[in-house]
Enzyme design. Structure first.
Site, PDB file in Angstrom:
ATOM      1  CD1 TRP A   1      48.114  12.051  -4.631  1.00  0.00           C
ATOM      2  CD2 TRP A   1      49.626  11.478  -6.195  1.00  0.00           C
ATOM      3  NE1 TRP A   1      47.525  11.146  -5.487  1.00  0.00           N
ATOM      4  CE2 TRP A   1      48.439  10.763  -6.454  1.00  0.00           C
ATOM      5  CE3 TRP A   1      50.710  11.274  -7.047  1.00  0.00           C
ATOM      6  CZ2 TRP A   1      48.296   9.878  -7.518  1.00  0.00           C
ATOM      7  CZ3 TRP A   1      50.568  10.390  -8.098  1.00  0.00           C
ATOM      8  CH2 TRP A   1      49.376   9.708  -8.330  1.00  0.00           C
TER       9      TRP A   1
ATOM     10  CG  HIS B   1      41.384   9.825 -11.146  1.00  0.00           C
ATOM     11  ND1 HIS B   1      41.771   9.178  -9.995  1.00  0.00           N
ATOM     12  CD2 HIS B   1      41.847   9.081 -12.171  1.00  0.00           C
ATOM     13  CE1 HIS B   1      42.468   8.102 -10.321  1.00  0.00           C
ATOM     14  NE2 HIS B   1      42.523   8.012 -11.638  1.00  0.00           N
TER      15      HIS B   1
ATOM     16  CG  ASP C   1      75.801  -2.736 -18.870  1.00  0.00           C
ATOM     17  OD1 ASP C   1      74.755  -2.097 -18.645  1.00  0.00           O
ATOM     18  OD2 ASP C   1      76.756  -2.770 -18.082  1.00  0.00           O
TER      19      ASP C   1
ATOM     20  CG  HIS D   1      52.370   8.706   2.493  1.00  0.00           C
ATOM     21  ND1 HIS D   1      53.107   7.577   2.742  1.00  0.00           N
ATOM     22  CD2 HIS D   1      51.172   8.269   2.038  1.00  0.00           C
ATOM     23  CE1 HIS D   1      52.385   6.509   2.467  1.00  0.00           C
ATOM     24  NE2 HIS D   1      51.196   6.895   2.030  1.00  0.00           N
TER      25      HIS D   1
HETATM   26  C1  HEA Z   1      52.864   3.114  -3.747  1.00  0.00           C
HETATM   27  C2  HEA Z   1      52.459   4.098  -3.034  1.00  0.00           C
HETATM   28  C3  HEA Z   1      52.044   4.036  -1.588  1.00  0.00           C
HETATM   29  C4  HEA Z   1      52.446   3.211  -0.561  1.00  0.00           C
HETATM   30  C5  HEA Z   1      53.441   2.094  -0.609  1.00  0.00           C
HETATM   31  C6  HEA Z   1      51.699   3.629   0.600  1.00  0.00           C
HETATM   32  C7  HEA Z   1      51.817   3.036   1.844  1.00  0.00           C
HETATM   33  C8  HEA Z   1      51.082   3.406   2.952  1.00  0.00           C
HETATM   34  N1  HEA Z   1      50.144   4.401   3.017  1.00  0.00           N
HETATM   35 FE1  HEA Z   1      49.667   5.676   1.555  1.00  0.00          FE
HETATM   36  N2  HEA Z   1      49.133   6.909   0.053  1.00  0.00           N
HETATM   37  C9  HEA Z   1      49.552   6.848  -1.263  1.00  0.00           C
HETATM   38  C10 HEA Z   1      50.437   5.930  -1.791  1.00  0.00           C
HETATM   39  C11 HEA Z   1      51.059   4.941  -1.038  1.00  0.00           C
HETATM   40  N3  HEA Z   1      50.861   4.680   0.291  1.00  0.00           N
HETATM   41  C12 HEA Z   1      48.939   7.875  -2.048  1.00  0.00           C
HETATM   42  C13 HEA Z   1      49.136   8.131  -3.543  1.00  0.00           C
HETATM   43  C14 HEA Z   1      48.114   8.587  -1.177  1.00  0.00           C
HETATM   44  C15 HEA Z   1      47.214   9.781  -1.505  1.00  0.00           C
HETATM   45  C16 HEA Z   1      47.869  11.043  -1.031  1.00  0.00           C
HETATM   46  C17 HEA Z   1      46.946  12.206  -1.210  1.00  0.00           C
HETATM   47  O1  HEA Z   1      45.782  12.108  -0.784  1.00  0.00           O
HETATM   48  O2  HEA Z   1      47.390  13.204  -1.809  1.00  0.00           O
HETATM   49  C18 HEA Z   1      48.255   7.953   0.130  1.00  0.00           C
HETATM   50  C19 HEA Z   1      47.563   8.362   1.253  1.00  0.00           C
HETATM   51  C20 HEA Z   1      47.555   7.655   2.436  1.00  0.00           C
HETATM   52  C21 HEA Z   1      46.634   7.901   3.500  1.00  0.00           C
HETATM   53  C22 HEA Z   1      45.513   8.941   3.500  1.00  0.00           C
HETATM   54  C23 HEA Z   1      46.045  10.242   4.001  1.00  0.00           C
HETATM   55  C24 HEA Z   1      44.983  11.287   3.929  1.00  0.00           C
HETATM   56  O3  HEA Z   1      44.033  11.129   3.134  1.00  0.00           O
HETATM   57  O4  HEA Z   1      45.104  12.280   4.672  1.00  0.00           O
HETATM   58  C25 HEA Z   1      46.951   7.028   4.513  1.00  0.00           C
HETATM   59  C26 HEA Z   1      46.244   6.949   5.789  1.00  0.00           C
HETATM   60  O5  HEA Z   1      46.148   5.933   6.400  1.00  0.00           O
HETATM   61  C27 HEA Z   1      48.048   6.228   4.043  1.00  0.00           C
HETATM   62  C28 HEA Z   1      48.643   5.208   4.763  1.00  0.00           C
HETATM   63  C29 HEA Z   1      49.634   4.398   4.263  1.00  0.00           C
HETATM   64  C30 HEA Z   1      50.267   3.352   5.061  1.00  0.00           C
HETATM   65  C31 HEA Z   1      49.966   3.012   6.498  1.00  0.00           C
HETATM   66  C32 HEA Z   1      51.166   2.743   4.228  1.00  0.00           C
HETATM   67  C33 HEA Z   1      52.054   1.573   4.601  1.00  0.00           C
HETATM   68  O6  HEA Z   1      51.944   0.552   3.633  1.00  0.00           O
HETATM   69  C34 HEA Z   1      53.491   1.976   4.751  1.00  0.00           C
HETATM   70  C35 HEA Z   1      54.237   0.798   5.331  1.00  0.00           C
HETATM   71  C36 HEA Z   1      55.706   0.993   5.283  1.00  0.00           C
HETATM   72  C37 HEA Z   1      56.391   1.559   6.262  1.00  0.00           C
HETATM   73  C38 HEA Z   1      55.714   2.128   7.461  1.00  0.00           C
HETATM   74  C39 HEA Z   1      57.865   1.651   6.140  1.00  0.00           C
HETATM   75  C40 HEA Z   1      58.589   1.258   7.396  1.00  0.00           C
HETATM   76  C41 HEA Z   1      58.776   2.465   8.174  1.00  0.00           C
HETATM   77  C42 HEA Z   1      59.091   2.423   9.454  1.00  0.00           C
HETATM   78  C43 HEA Z   1      59.247   1.187  10.204  1.00  0.00           C
HETATM   79  C44 HEA Z   1      59.188   3.708  10.146  1.00  0.00           C
HETATM   80  C45 HEA Z   1      60.227   3.681  11.190  1.00  0.00           C
HETATM   81  C46 HEA Z   1      60.764   5.000  11.292  1.00  0.00           C
HETATM   82  C47 HEA Z   1      60.175   6.045  11.912  1.00  0.00           C
HETATM   83  C48 HEA Z   1      58.802   5.941  12.467  1.00  0.00           C
HETATM   84  C49 HEA Z   1      60.878   7.337  12.035  1.00  0.00           C
HETATM   85  N4  HEA Z   1      48.402   6.625   2.785  1.00  0.00           N
HETATM   86  C1  HEA Z   2      48.387   0.340  -9.099  1.00  0.00           C
HETATM   87  C2  HEA Z   2      47.483   1.219  -8.941  1.00  0.00           C
HETATM   88  C3  HEA Z   2      46.036   1.147  -9.369  1.00  0.00           C
HETATM   89  C4  HEA Z   2      45.366   0.218 -10.120  1.00  0.00           C
HETATM   90  C5  HEA Z   2      45.908  -1.033 -10.766  1.00  0.00           C
HETATM   91  C6  HEA Z   2      44.003   0.680 -10.198  1.00  0.00           C
HETATM   92  C7  HEA Z   2      43.011   0.005 -10.903  1.00  0.00           C
HETATM   93  C8  HEA Z   2      41.761   0.525 -11.125  1.00  0.00           C
HETATM   94  N1  HEA Z   2      41.249   1.703 -10.596  1.00  0.00           N
HETATM   95 FE1  HEA Z   2      42.191   2.941  -9.299  1.00  0.00          FE
HETATM   96  N2  HEA Z   2      43.185   4.326  -8.296  1.00  0.00           N
HETATM   97  C9  HEA Z   2      44.507   4.283  -7.952  1.00  0.00           C
HETATM   98  C10 HEA Z   2      45.394   3.265  -8.239  1.00  0.00           C
HETATM   99  C11 HEA Z   2      45.071   2.156  -9.001  1.00  0.00           C
HETATM  100  N3  HEA Z   2      43.847   1.852  -9.501  1.00  0.00           N
HETATM  101  C12 HEA Z   2      44.884   5.454  -7.195  1.00  0.00           C
HETATM  102  C13 HEA Z   2      46.272   5.773  -6.653  1.00  0.00           C
HETATM  103  C14 HEA Z   2      43.735   6.236  -7.084  1.00  0.00           C
HETATM  104  C15 HEA Z   2      43.533   7.542  -6.334  1.00  0.00           C
HETATM  105  C16 HEA Z   2      44.324   8.685  -6.821  1.00  0.00           C
HETATM  106  C17 HEA Z   2      44.042   9.878  -5.939  1.00  0.00           C
HETATM  107  O1  HEA Z   2      42.905  10.403  -6.021  1.00  0.00           O
HETATM  108  O2  HEA Z   2      44.906  10.238  -5.115  1.00  0.00           O
HETATM  109  C18 HEA Z   2      42.700   5.500  -7.819  1.00  0.00           C
HETATM  110  C19 HEA Z   2      41.411   5.987  -7.968  1.00  0.00           C
HETATM  111  C20 HEA Z   2      40.497   5.407  -8.803  1.00  0.00           C
HETATM  112  C21 HEA Z   2      39.289   6.048  -9.200  1.00  0.00           C
HETATM  113  C22 HEA Z   2      38.829   7.445  -8.783  1.00  0.00           C
HETATM  114  C23 HEA Z   2      38.128   7.383  -7.468  1.00  0.00           C
HETATM  115  C24 HEA Z   2      37.785   8.744  -6.976  1.00  0.00           C
HETATM  116  O3  HEA Z   2      38.705   9.519  -6.662  1.00  0.00           O
HETATM  117  O4  HEA Z   2      36.587   9.050  -6.954  1.00  0.00           O
HETATM  118  C25 HEA Z   2      38.617   5.169 -10.016  1.00  0.00           C
HETATM  119  C26 HEA Z   2      37.309   5.440 -10.648  1.00  0.00           C
HETATM  120  O5  HEA Z   2      36.974   4.891 -11.639  1.00  0.00           O
HETATM  121  C27 HEA Z   2      39.456   3.988 -10.141  1.00  0.00           C
HETATM  122  C28 HEA Z   2      39.148   2.887 -10.909  1.00  0.00           C
HETATM  123  C29 HEA Z   2      40.011   1.831 -11.122  1.00  0.00           C
HETATM  124  C30 HEA Z   2      39.682   0.708 -11.983  1.00  0.00           C
HETATM  125  C31 HEA Z   2      38.391   0.472 -12.718  1.00  0.00           C
HETATM  126  C32 HEA Z   2      40.791  -0.100 -11.986  1.00  0.00           C
HETATM  127  C33 HEA Z   2      40.926  -1.375 -12.791  1.00  0.00           C
HETATM  128  O6  HEA Z   2      42.193  -1.399 -13.418  1.00  0.00           O
HETATM  129  C34 HEA Z   2      40.762  -2.609 -11.953  1.00  0.00           C
HETATM  130  C35 HEA Z   2      40.618  -3.827 -12.849  1.00  0.00           C
HETATM  131  C36 HEA Z   2      40.702  -5.111 -12.092  1.00  0.00           C
HETATM  132  C37 HEA Z   2      39.646  -5.869 -11.734  1.00  0.00           C
HETATM  133  C38 HEA Z   2      38.248  -5.460 -12.050  1.00  0.00           C
HETATM  134  C39 HEA Z   2      39.806  -7.134 -10.950  1.00  0.00           C
HETATM  135  C40 HEA Z   2      40.178  -8.350 -11.783  1.00  0.00           C
HETATM  136  C41 HEA Z   2      39.195  -8.586 -12.875  1.00  0.00           C
HETATM  137  C42 HEA Z   2      38.415  -9.701 -12.934  1.00  0.00           C
HETATM  138  C43 HEA Z   2      38.452 -10.760 -11.906  1.00  0.00           C
HETATM  139  C44 HEA Z   2      37.520  -9.845 -14.132  1.00  0.00           C
HETATM  140  C45 HEA Z   2      36.049  -9.813 -13.801  1.00  0.00           C
HETATM  141  C46 HEA Z   2      35.685  -8.533 -13.095  1.00  0.00           C
HETATM  142  C47 HEA Z   2      34.614  -7.777 -13.461  1.00  0.00           C
HETATM  143  C48 HEA Z   2      33.818  -8.053 -14.682  1.00  0.00           C
HETATM  144  C49 HEA Z   2      34.202  -6.613 -12.591  1.00  0.00           C
HETATM  145  N4  HEA Z   2      40.586   4.151  -9.381  1.00  0.00           N
HETATM  146 CU    CU Z   3      42.615   6.121 -12.381  1.00  0.00          CU
END
Ligand code: HEA
Ligand code: HEA
Ligand code: CU
Ligand code: CUA
Lengths: 382, 289, 527
Positions: free
Chosen positions: C142, C303, C106, C77
């Site tokens: 992942w 992380h 282009d 996923h």
């Molecule tokens: C951009 C990236 C992205 C996006 C868009 C999403 C979208 C969604 N994610 Fe995902 N997710 C991740 C990135 C993303 N996720 C990542 C990085 C992890 C961590 C994986 C890991 O732990 O290794 C994660 C893990 C993760 C978990 C935790 C799994 C676990 O820890 O075991 C869950 C559980 O609720 C979840 C839910 C969802 C849901 C409900 C959506 C929804 O927003 C999706 C909505 C869209 C659709 C559903 C499309 C339409 C589909 C249909 C209408 C289906 C019809 C057809 C059939 C049913 C055959 N995601």
């Molecule tokens: C688009 C994707 C995206 C973005 C933009 C961010 C943004 C941020 N993420 Fe996130 N993060 C993920 C995607 C993302 N993350 C994913 C996929 C994981 C899990 C991966 C995995 O384990 O599978 C993760 C996990 C993750 C962790 C690890 C958690 C854990 O596994 O224990 C941490 C820890 O520091 C973190 C921190 C942050 C911070 C500080 C920001 C900052 O960039 C946020 C900054 C923004 C704001 C703070 C709000 C706006 C700011 C203001 C209004 C100003 C005033 C605010 C203050 C002074 C507080 N993220």
């Molecule tokens: Cu990070």
């Protein structure tokens, strides 16, 4: 709080209320029973409030213009698009806020890191999928895995309703028992893959990494039973290796230690006596279900392509020496060596069971006394 | 056909898709081979051949287009930017391996040996009694058994000399090109290509020695792993670079390139110098220190 | 600067006929379209997997799938969504729009453009093939942490090569985008005049070229550890499993901004148009994006707070991570200031943009909570993290893409989409998204670990809510497909400008809708 947040908070609160509301369900981080968990709780709340305030300001401004600066309300757009002054302001304010956050966080972090002057040490080893606890001072050493009831209920074809199981998935056969108000140093490692030892009430989790030792400490202030789970994906049964910590008073703990020691002696005796094959097979079945069934399946049929079958397997039906070797020292990337996990009698029992049950009928059996010399005293992680 | 100085936009490109098919087959085949499937190697060969056909075809096309003056200055600029960013990605690829090397030498191995504060001591005591932090090492598990580390001052030093001088000959060739001295350009290129392949040959003999005399293999713990992966990937790059230079040599013999228009030459040169620099760092940290 | 475009012999400038148009095309619009369609399909595939996850988590006990398969679903996923849906969608939009936005004929390297798309397809095919293998698809998450990922069996090699190809595709795409923007701008269009969408893409492309090779190297080491006897991640040989985590997150953290930055650009494109007011603080937006990119390269170990880093490491990575709040905050404030005293109207694109600003800020706040190292010792690997990153990935990635698709769809197709349905799609997505992921914050805080197929009874209620939300969310997306298809098929003709006064916001609006096959035969003058 903005509309959405408010809306969904109330919504979720409401749902939490209806249906079967569970007494032990917390919506917020647990306060816990250690100084660290308290500190983390306070830090957690501090950040939440700071963020809420920021949210109120930012969302406030935004919603004001969403409501009042609408074209439909005849608003005409101003054309300003720059102001170094405000840019500076909204750069500096967050900086100040963040410094305010970093200070308490740093304090707690330093405290968590300080494992010095501990009163006792426990070495905790993660296995797929159970925990091993070695009390380095008392020489107590045991395995702890998911309790039989949960294990039965969590099977896909099971007819046991999870909701009827007390502490479903959060209960173990042998809990870790510790005294209260003692600084306990915990050493973590793993035998196969990375695990993570987490009991929320203690305020932290720590990864257990094969070949390395990581450490942490805790000092539980209040007697009680505290439950947690493995928090690092460690394969198929990652969701099924819980942790239970029982904190007892000084006296009760001493009692428990005494019991453990006598029990250990009896067990040692067990290994030396002669066992009948039936004894071995009955014991072997328990051991099998507790240790082997999760991969090789209860019926020994295995999982094609992933876990080999025991039923009719060349090893279980073949040469006894080879069979013992595989069970004691493992094979391939998945099959761990059990020599360090199980006592001689359990090993003898489970090997005999595998050879004479699950549709196998080799007929021979092996005595604990024959296994004992094959076990190294200290386990090496390889 | 000329483009009267406008930015050339090709149409109907057949080569890319062919390359993709080749690459896909090659890797799918390799994966199958690794999993012990019989068709793996055949797939790899087919894939590789397809890929080579693509390379030849595509570059041939580019060369003829370039020679027929279809590329205006802007196209040249685009190609140069492209090559620079590509080399940057290569730099990051090697950076990852150097990071690995430093992490293990500076951080992981001392920890395993029970040095430093925190859990260091207990790790040594409980898990790896008697292991000492030395480099080179094949780890506390003595993985891969006894081995003799690769010294710096034999072949490696010679190879360093060879690569460095190849850099010189290449620059000399470039001067030749800029001075419209085709003879010097061809001589320089030829020398560079020769030195390049010589380097690869010596590297191969070095590996021979490591495997057969020194017991040093890819499986010799972290030292063997880093040594062969880093020098191996570098060697691969030298080979590719030498092949590219051979093509450039061939083209200059065919009279291609001019003072103004010689992107391929420049690209090849940049690539070669990059490979050069990587080697220097390798020599210092993998062989010497 | 390139003044005018040239084409080879055949002089029809329209598209070729049949599928060869798509196989051999070098046209930035065709390739953009292919990327977008591919991304949509992958969004559904990844979504379907999410549906399976939510289905199993609907109530306690194992009802539908085995734990191993559940882990595969979680892993696939994520990989499909990140590498198959969001990133390709971003590249597709870049392909379609950047040449039009900077007045170029282009992309700079059209043949390579074709290759980067088809490599992506092959890469995803390799990945998908593992679903049908003995032993199943990868199930180590992942993040593919060793040693667990080394227990994979047959799929490992396929996953590794798939990652290599994904990397190759993205790097070629990125080089193309950077070169196009640096070298193909119309005369007079200085770098500080290009639309923010282009700026964020330049920066994103730089990040991609920076970190993907490291990821490729890391998975290569996985492969050699598993099959060629190396010991990079094996303590016995002097390696360290945690080393992989450092390499992965050096890629993985920038990756999340690789997803977020182009989205920031999209939001910066939409908000001014529907506020009828220029973007506030253009240059500060550019600098903020650049600093976010720079910081993202030096914060990765947030992380890994719980892997047992030395105290100094914990503190450094905490501070560095917190810093990211500052440039991100600047962006949030700039968007708010753009809306301030504007003349707002809320067509579908604007709804998505505003929802993004609100909910992404929220996701950022949870990010800051996670960034506080000591508290992360509680949050780490719980559903609190899952909630955080869906508020950032889905809101920060998918929402802006949805918005920008509604924004540009009329330009692409020459037809207006159905505004009523568009708004309906937004509100359903918005509501069900929050229904799905808001409760997950509480689950995480209450102690539910992530990546588990079954859970203790006290988590039952919120999981059910979350699953219901997810199903609605899924179904809502079918509406999107319906709207898009319907708009392509026909509908009210769209003017060149489409949005009131839009021609003031970008060159693309000076071209007719749909635009000619080759955007700018003669480069426009930018005053
Ligand atoms: C951009 C990236 C992205 C996006 C868009 C999403 C979208 C969604 N994610 Fe995902 N997710 C991740 C990135 C993303 N996720 C990542 C990085 C992890 C961590 C994986 C890991 O732990 O290794 C994660 C893990 C993760 C978990 C935790 C799994 C676990 O820890 O075991 C869950 C559980 O609720 C979840 C839910 C969802 C849901 C409900 C959506 C929804 O927003 C999706 C909505 C869209 C659709 C559903 C499309 C339409 C589909 C249909 C209408 C289906 C019809 C057809 C059939 C049913 C055959 N995601
Ligand atoms: C688009 C994707 C995206 C973005 C933009 C961010 C943004 C941020 N993420 Fe996130 N993060 C993920 C995607 C993302 N993350 C994913 C996929 C994981 C899990 C991966 C995995 O384990 O599978 C993760 C996990 C993750 C962790 C690890 C958690 C854990 O596994 O224990 C941490 C820890 O520091 C973190 C921190 C942050 C911070 C500080 C920001 C900052 O960039 C946020 C900054 C923004 C704001 C703070 C709000 C706006 C700011 C203001 C209004 C100003 C005033 C605010 C203050 C002074 C507080 N993220
Ligand atoms: Cu990070
Ligand atoms: Cu052990 Cu997860």
């Amino acid at each position: 709080m903005n509309k959405t947040k408010a809306l969904f908070l109330s919504l979720t609160l409401w749902i939490g209320g209806i249906g079967n509301a569970y007494a032990d369900f917390e919506m917020n981080l647990v306060r816990g029973v250690t100084k660290i968990s308290q500190a983390n709780y306070d830090l957690h709340m501090l950040i939440i409030w700071i963020c809420t305030i920021i949210a109120v300001v930012v969302y406030g401004v935004m919603f004001y213009s969403i409501v009042n600066h609408r074209k439909s309300k005849g608003a005409v757009a101003a054309q300003f698009h720059e102001s170094t002054k405000v840019e500076i302001i909204w750069t500096t304010i967050p900086i100040i806020i963040l410094i305010g956050l970093a200070i308490p966080a740093t304090k707690t972090m330093i405290e968590m890191d300080d494992t010095s002057e501990s009163d006792m040490s426990i070495k905790i080893t993660g296995y797929q999928w159970k925990w091993r606890y070695e009390y380095l001072d008392e020489g107590i050493d045991f395995m702890s895995s998911l309790d039989a009831l949960s294990n039965a209920a969590r099977q896909r074809d099971s007819d046991v309703d999870p909701t009827t199981v007390p502490n479903y998935l959060l209960n173990v056969d042998n809990p870790m028992v510790v005294p209260v108000n003692k600084k306990i140093r915990l050493l973590f490692t793993a035998a196969d893959v990375i695990h993570s030892w987490w009991v929320p009430a203690l305020g932290w989790k720590k990864d257990a990494i094969p070949g390395y030792i990581t450490e942490a400490w805790t000092n539980i202030e209040k007697p009680g039973i505290y439950r947690g789970q493995c928090a690092e994906l460690c394969g198929k049964d990652h969701g099924f290796m819980p942790i239970v910590v029982i904190a007892k008073t000084e006296a009760q703990y001493a009692e428990w230690v005494a019991q453990q020691k006598t029990a250990a002696q009896e067990k040692a005796g067990e290994a030396d006596r002669e066992w009948t094959q039936d004894e071995l097979i009955t014991r072997g079945e328990e051991v099998y279900n507790g240790n082997c069934a999760s991969c090789h399946q209860a019926g020994g049929e295995g999982v094609p392509g992933t876990f080999p079958a025991i039923k009719g397997s060349a090893v279980a039906m073949g040469d006894l020496e080879k069979h013992i070797d595989v069970v004691l020292n493992g094979a391939g990337t998945m099959m761990p060596g059990f020599s360090s996990m199980l006592p001689a009698d359990d090993l003898a029992a489970v090997i005999t069971f595998q050879r004479n049950a699950l549709g196998n009928n080799v007929g021979d059996s092996v005595q604990p006394s024959a296994i004992k010399p094959l076990l190294g005293d200290e386990d090496e992680d390889e | 056909m000329s483009t009267d100085g406008r930015y050339y936009i090709p149409h109907k490109a057949h080569w890319p898709i062919l390359g993709v098919i080749g690459l896909g087959t090659l890797l799918a085949g390799f994966a199958n081979l690794i999993n012990g499937s019989s068709m793996g190697s055949t797939m790899m060969i087919i894939g590789l051949l397809t890929f080579i056909v693509m390379l030849v075809g595509w570059f041939w096309l580019q060369a003829s287009e370039s020679e027929s003056g279809m590329y205006n200055a802007d196209v040249g600029v685009s190609y140069r930017w492209g090559m620079m960013w590509f080399i940057f990605s290569e730099v990051m690829f090697f950076a990852a391996f150097f990071g690995t090397l430093f992490y293990c030498r500076v951080y992981a191995i001392p920890w395993l040996a029970g040095e430093g504060g925190g859990p260091g001591p207990v790790t040594g005591e409980f898990l790896w009694k008697g292991f000492e932090a030395v480099w080179p090492t094949n780890g506390p598990g003595d993985v891969g058994g006894e081995f003799e580390p690769m010294g710096a001052w034999g072949l490696p030093a010679l190879n360093t000399l060879i690569l460095l001088s190849s850099g010189v000959t290449l620059t000399w060739a470039h001067w030749g090109l800029l001075a419209d001295n085709r003879d010097q350009m061809i001589k320089g290129l030829a020398a560079t290509v020769f030195l390049g392949f010589l380097f690869v040959y010596l590297q191969a003999t070095e590996y021979q020695e490591a495997y057969h005399e020194m017991g040093l293999t890819l499986g010799s713990g972290i030292y063997g792993s880093t040594f062969f992966m880093m020098t191996g990937f570098h060697g691969l790059h030298v080979t590719i670079g030498a092949i590219i230079l051979s093509v450039v040599l061939y083209r200059s013999i065919r009279g291609h390139f001019s003072k103004e228009n010689h992107f391929a030459f420049e690209a090849a040169a940049w690539y070669w110098h990059f490979v050069d620099v990587v080697w220097l760092i390798l020599f210092i940290f993998v062989y010497w220190m | 600067m390139s003044a005018v475009a040239a084409h080879d012999d055949h002089h029809d400038h329209g598209p070729a006929k049949g599928i060869t148009r798509w196989l051999f095309t070098t046209n930035h619009k065709d390739i953009g379209t292919m990327y977008l369609v591919f991304a949509l399909i992958m969004f559904f595939v990844g979504g379907a997997m999410a549906m399976i996850i939510r289905l199993e988590l609907f109530e306690p006990g194992m009802q539908f799938v085995d734990p191993q398969f559940f882990n595969s679903m979680t892993t696939m996923h994520a990989l499909v969504m990140v590498f198959g849906a969001v990133m390709p969608a971003g590249v597709g939009l870049a392909n379609w729009m950047i040449p039009m936005m900077i007045g170029a004929p282009d992309m700079a390297l059209p043949r390579m453009n074709n290759m980067s798309f088809w490599v992506l397809v092959v890469a995803v095919l390799l990945l998908a093939s593992t679903l049908f293998m003995e032993g199943g698809a990868p199930a180590a998450g992942w993040t593919l942490y060793p040693p667990l990922s080394l227990q994979a069996g047959n799929n490992l090699a396929f996953v590794v090569f798939s990652v290599h190809l994904l990397g190759l595709s993205s790097i070629m795409g990125s080089i193309n985008i950077i070169v196009t923007i640096l070298n193909m701008r119309a005369p007079g269009m200085t770098m500080m005049k290009i639309p923010l969408f282009c700026w964020t893409w330049v920066i994103t492309a730089f990040l991609l070229i920076c970190v993907l090779p490291v990821f490729a190297a890391a998975v290569t080491m996985l492969l050699t550890d598993a099959h060629f006897g190396t010991s990079f991640f094996d303590a016995a040989g002097g390696g360290d499993p945690v080393l992989y985590q450092h390499l992965f997150w050096f890629f993985g953290h920038p990756e999340v901004y690789i997803i977020a930055l182009p989205a920031f650009g999209m939001v910066s494109t939409i908000i001014p148009v529907f506020s009828r007011k220029p973007l506030f603080g253009y240059s500060s937006m550019v600098y903020a994006s650049a600093s976010i990119a720079f910081l993202s390269l030096i914060v990765w170990a947030h992380h890994q707070f719980t892997v047992g880093m030395p105290l100094a490491g914990e503190l450094y990575f905490m501070y560095a991570t917190m810093l990211i709040a500052i440039p991100t905050g600047i962006k949030i404030f700039n968007w708010t200031a753009t809306m301030w005293r504007g003349s707002l109207s809320f067509e579908t694109p604007m709804l998505y943009a505003v929802a993004f600003v609100i909910m992404f800020t929220f996701g950022g706040f949870t990010g800051i909570m996670l960034a506080a190292a000591p508290t992360d010792f509680q949050y780490h690997d719980t559903y609190f993290v899952v909630a955080h990153f869906h508020y950032t990935l889905v809101v920060g990635g998918i929402f802006p893409i949805m918005g920008i698709i509604y924004y540009w769809l009329p330009k692409w197709t020459g037809h207006m989409y159905n505004e009523k349905l568009g708004k309906l799609h937004f509100w359903m997505t918005f509501f069900s998204f929050n229904l799905t992921f808001f409760p997950q914050h509480f689950l995480g805080l209450a102690g539910m670990p992530r990546r588990i197929p079954d859970y203790a009874i006290q988590f039952a209620d919120f999981n059910m809510v979350s699953s219901i939300g997810a199903f609605i969310l899924g179904l809502s997306q079918l509406l999107l497909v319906y709207i898009v298809v319907k708009t392509i098929k026909g509908g009210e003709k769209a003017s060149a400008e489409v949005w009131e006064g839009a021609s003031r916001w970008g060159l693309e609006w000076t071209l007719p809708s749909p635009p000619p096959y080759h955007s700018f035969q003669t480069a426009p003058e930018i005053k």
